[in-house]
Design a protein around this motif. Structure first.
Motif, PDB file in Angstrom:
ATOM      1  N   ASP A 146      -8.634   9.434   2.309  1.00  0.00           N
ATOM      2  CA  ASP A 146      -9.123   9.688   3.652  1.00  0.00           C
ATOM      3  C   ASP A 146      -8.985  11.182   3.887  1.00  0.00           C
ATOM      4  O   ASP A 146      -7.893  11.680   4.169  1.00  0.00           O
ATOM      5  CB  ASP A 146      -8.337   8.887   4.685  1.00  0.00           C
ATOM      6  N   ASN A 147     -10.086  11.901   3.745  1.00  0.00           N
ATOM      7  CA  ASN A 147     -10.027  13.354   3.859  1.00  0.00           C
ATOM      8  C   ASN A 147      -9.649  13.817   5.261  1.00  0.00           C
ATOM      9  O   ASN A 147      -9.057  14.880   5.421  1.00  0.00           O
ATOM     10  CB  ASN A 147     -11.364  13.966   3.446  1.00  0.00           C
ATOM     11  N   ALA A 148      -9.997  13.034   6.267  1.00  0.00           N
ATOM     12  CA  ALA A 148      -9.631  13.391   7.630  1.00  0.00           C
ATOM     13  C   ALA A 148      -8.122  13.343   7.839  1.00  0.00           C
ATOM     14  O   ALA A 148      -7.592  14.036   8.712  1.00  0.00           O
ATOM     15  CB  ALA A 148     -10.331  12.478   8.631  1.00  0.00           C
ATOM     16  N   GLN A 149      -7.426  12.525   7.053  1.00  0.00           N
ATOM     17  CA  GLN A 149      -5.982  12.392   7.162  1.00  0.00           C
ATOM     18  C   GLN A 149      -5.238  13.114   6.047  1.00  0.00           C
ATOM     19  O   GLN A 149      -4.003  13.056   5.993  1.00  0.00           O
ATOM     20  CB  GLN A 149      -5.585  10.916   7.169  1.00  0.00           C
ATOM     21  N   ASN A 150      -5.959  13.777   5.146  1.00  0.00           N
ATOM     22  CA  ASN A 150      -5.352  14.455   3.997  1.00  0.00           C
ATOM     23  C   ASN A 150      -4.436  13.515   3.218  1.00  0.00           C
ATOM     24  O   ASN A 150      -3.337  13.893   2.796  1.00  0.00           O
ATOM     25  CB  ASN A 150      -4.575  15.698   4.440  1.00  0.00           C
ATOM     26  N   THR A 151      -4.890  12.295   3.017  1.00  0.00           N
ATOM     27  CA  THR A 151      -4.043  11.268   2.439  1.00  0.00           C
ATOM     28  C   THR A 151      -4.792  10.459   1.390  1.00  0.00           C
ATOM     29  O   THR A 151      -5.959  10.110   1.583  1.00  0.00           O
ATOM     30  CB  THR A 151      -3.520  10.329   3.530  1.00  0.00           C
ATOM     31  N   ALA A 152      -4.105  10.169   0.285  1.00  0.00           N
ATOM     32  CA  ALA A 152      -4.590   9.243  -0.720  1.00  0.00           C
ATOM     33  C   ALA A 152      -3.770   7.967  -0.653  1.00  0.00           C
ATOM     34  O   ALA A 152      -2.604   7.979  -0.244  1.00  0.00           O
ATOM     35  CB  ALA A 152      -4.501   9.857  -2.111  1.00  0.00           C
ATOM     36  N   TYR A 153      -4.375   6.869  -1.069  1.00  0.00           N
ATOM     37  CA  TYR A 153      -3.732   5.567  -0.988  1.00  0.00           C
ATOM     38  C   TYR A 153      -3.851   4.829  -2.307  1.00  0.00           C
ATOM     39  O   TYR A 153      -4.790   5.050  -3.083  1.00  0.00           O
ATOM     40  CB  TYR A 153      -4.378   4.705   0.106  1.00  0.00           C
ATOM     41  N   LEU A 154      -2.904   3.945  -2.546  1.00  0.00           N
ATOM     42  CA  LEU A 154      -2.997   2.985  -3.628  1.00  0.00           C
ATOM     43  C   LEU A 154      -2.704   1.615  -3.048  1.00  0.00           C
ATOM     44  O   LEU A 154      -1.559   1.312  -2.702  1.00  0.00           O
ATOM     45  CB  LEU A 154      -2.027   3.305  -4.760  1.00  0.00           C
ATOM     46  N   GLN A 155      -3.742   0.803  -2.919  1.00  0.00           N
ATOM     47  CA  GLN A 155      -3.592  -0.565  -2.454  1.00  0.00           C
ATOM     48  C   GLN A 155      -3.319  -1.451  -3.657  1.00  0.00           C
ATOM     49  O   GLN A 155      -4.128  -1.505  -4.585  1.00  0.00           O
ATOM     50  CB  GLN A 155      -4.847  -1.031  -1.722  1.00  0.00           C
ATOM     51  N   MET A 156      -2.195  -2.129  -3.646  1.00  0.00           N
ATOM     52  CA  MET A 156      -1.766  -2.952  -4.764  1.00  0.00           C
ATOM     53  C   MET A 156      -1.729  -4.406  -4.322  1.00  0.00           C
ATOM     54  O   MET A 156      -0.897  -4.786  -3.502  1.00  0.00           O
ATOM     55  CB  MET A 156      -0.392  -2.503  -5.271  1.00  0.00           C
ATOM     56  N   ASN A 157      -2.623  -5.189  -4.871  1.00  0.00           N
ATOM     57  CA  ASN A 157      -2.707  -6.606  -4.552  1.00  0.00           C
ATOM     58  C   ASN A 157      -2.346  -7.440  -5.772  1.00  0.00           C
ATOM     59  O   ASN A 157      -2.409  -6.963  -6.904  1.00  0.00           O
ATOM     60  CB  ASN A 157      -4.114  -6.971  -4.086  1.00  0.00           C
ATOM     61  N   ARG A 166       0.828  -1.195   0.000  1.00  0.00           N
ATOM     62  CA  ARG A 166       0.000   0.000   0.000  1.00  0.00           C
ATOM     63  C   ARG A 166       0.863   1.246   0.000  1.00  0.00           C
ATOM     64  O   ARG A 166       1.713   1.420   0.875  1.00  0.00           O
ATOM     65  CB  ARG A 166      -0.943   0.041   1.207  1.00  0.00           C
ATOM     66  N   LEU A 167       0.643   2.095  -0.987  1.00  0.00           N
ATOM     67  CA  LEU A 167       1.304   3.383  -1.057  1.00  0.00           C
ATOM     68  C   LEU A 167       0.420   4.450  -0.427  1.00  0.00           C
ATOM     69  O   LEU A 167      -0.797   4.421  -0.572  1.00  0.00           O
ATOM     70  CB  LEU A 167       1.601   3.774  -2.502  1.00  0.00           C
ATOM     71  N   SER A 168       1.052   5.396   0.250  1.00  0.00           N
ATOM     72  CA  SER A 168       0.350   6.515   0.849  1.00  0.00           C
ATOM     73  C   SER A 168       0.883   7.818   0.274  1.00  0.00           C
ATOM     74  O   SER A 168       2.057   7.920  -0.078  1.00  0.00           O
ATOM     75  CB  SER A 168       0.529   6.530   2.369  1.00  0.00           C
ATOM     76  N   CYS A 169       0.020   8.815   0.198  1.00  0.00           N
ATOM     77  CA  CYS A 169       0.389  10.137  -0.291  1.00  0.00           C
ATOM     78  C   CYS A 169      -0.242  11.162   0.632  1.00  0.00           C
ATOM     79  O   CYS A 169      -1.450  11.395   0.572  1.00  0.00           O
ATOM     80  CB  CYS A 169      -0.083  10.318  -1.733  1.00  0.00           C
ATOM     81  N   ALA A 170       0.567  11.767   1.479  1.00  0.00           N
ATOM     82  CA  ALA A 170       0.102  12.767   2.428  1.00  0.00           C
ATOM     83  C   ALA A 170       0.255  14.160   1.831  1.00  0.00           C
ATOM     84  O   ALA A 170       1.337  14.536   1.394  1.00  0.00           O
ATOM     85  CB  ALA A 170       0.876  12.660   3.733  1.00  0.00           C
ATOM     86  N   VAL A 171      -0.827  14.919   1.825  1.00  0.00           N
ATOM     87  CA  VAL A 171      -0.864  16.237   1.200  1.00  0.00           C
ATOM     88  C   VAL A 171      -0.902  17.311   2.273  1.00  0.00           C
ATOM     89  O   VAL A 171      -1.656  17.215   3.242  1.00  0.00           O
ATOM     90  CB  VAL A 171      -2.089  16.374   0.281  1.00  0.00           C
ATOM     91  N   SER A 172      -0.106  18.348   2.087  1.00  0.00           N
ATOM     92  CA  SER A 172      -0.120  19.490   2.988  1.00  0.00           C
ATOM     93  C   SER A 172       0.017  20.769   2.180  1.00  0.00           C
ATOM     94  O   SER A 172       0.471  20.760   1.039  1.00  0.00           O
ATOM     95  CB  SER A 172       1.000  19.394   4.026  1.00  0.00           C
ATOM     96  N   GLY A 173      -0.393  21.891   2.766  1.00  0.00           N
ATOM     97  CA  GLY A 173      -0.235  23.184   2.141  1.00  0.00           C
ATOM     98  C   GLY A 173      -1.396  23.644   1.289  1.00  0.00           C
ATOM     99  O   GLY A 173      -1.370  24.764   0.771  1.00  0.00           O
ATOM    100  N   THR A 174      -2.399  22.817   1.125  1.00  0.00           N
ATOM    101  CA  THR A 174      -3.583  23.166   0.354  1.00  0.00           C
ATOM    102  C   THR A 174      -4.738  22.310   0.847  1.00  0.00           C
ATOM    103  O   THR A 174      -4.518  21.185   1.307  1.00  0.00           O
ATOM    104  CB  THR A 174      -3.348  22.954  -1.149  1.00  0.00           C
ATOM    105  N   PRO A 175      -5.962  22.826   0.771  1.00  0.00           N
ATOM    106  CA  PRO A 175      -7.095  21.991   1.175  1.00  0.00           C
ATOM    107  C   PRO A 175      -7.143  20.705   0.370  1.00  0.00           C
ATOM    108  O   PRO A 175      -6.970  20.707  -0.849  1.00  0.00           O
ATOM    109  CB  PRO A 175      -8.305  22.888   0.888  1.00  0.00           C
ATOM    110  N   PHE A 176      -7.376  19.603   1.046  1.00  0.00           N
ATOM    111  CA  PHE A 176      -7.295  18.290   0.427  1.00  0.00           C
ATOM    112  C   PHE A 176      -8.633  17.807  -0.120  1.00  0.00           C
ATOM    113  O   PHE A 176      -8.669  17.149  -1.166  1.00  0.00           O
ATOM    114  CB  PHE A 176      -6.761  17.278   1.445  1.00  0.00           C
TER     115      PHE A 176
END
Length: 123
Positions: A72-83, A19-29
């Protein structure tokens, strides 16, 4: 000051999951459109999966049924689950965001990019 910080890359065996995570900061997510691209050596950066601000999703046929994009908007994060990973999934994976919250498979339509994370799938 907008930053997309990726994590979760690494080495997995064929058939494994990551699972890849992408945490965004500096702008509304919550109103961003998010996407994952990948680039293998000597090849173009290609769209893999995208998700709108309303969580409408698109994945390319090559990963359909194996990869899932989410946010997950509460975490300002997008994910890529790779199975069920395949060796041909080996690439540098890039997270991308666009101010317009819709979907696009064109890299030029994205305003912000992560640093890229290497994902390697062994045979």
């Amino acid at each position: 000051q907008v930053q997309l910080v990726e994590s979760g890359g690494g080495l997995v065996q064929a058939g494994g999951s990551l699972r890849l995570s992408c945490a965004v900061s500096g702008t509304p997510f919550s109103t961003l459109g998010m996407a994952w691209f990948r680039q293998a050596p000597g090849k173009e950066r290609d769209f893999v999966a995208g998700i709108t601000w309303t969580s409408v999703k698109r994945v390319v046929d090559a990963v359909k049924g194996r990869f899932t994009i989410s946010r997950d908007n509460a975490q300002n994060t997008a994910y890529l689950q790779m199975n069920r990973r395949k060796p041909e999934d080996t690439a540098v994976y890039y997270c991308a965001a666009r101010n317009y919250g819709g979907l696009s498979r064109g890299s030029a339509d994205y305003n912000y990019w992560g640093q890229g994370t290497q994902v390697t799938v062994s045979s």
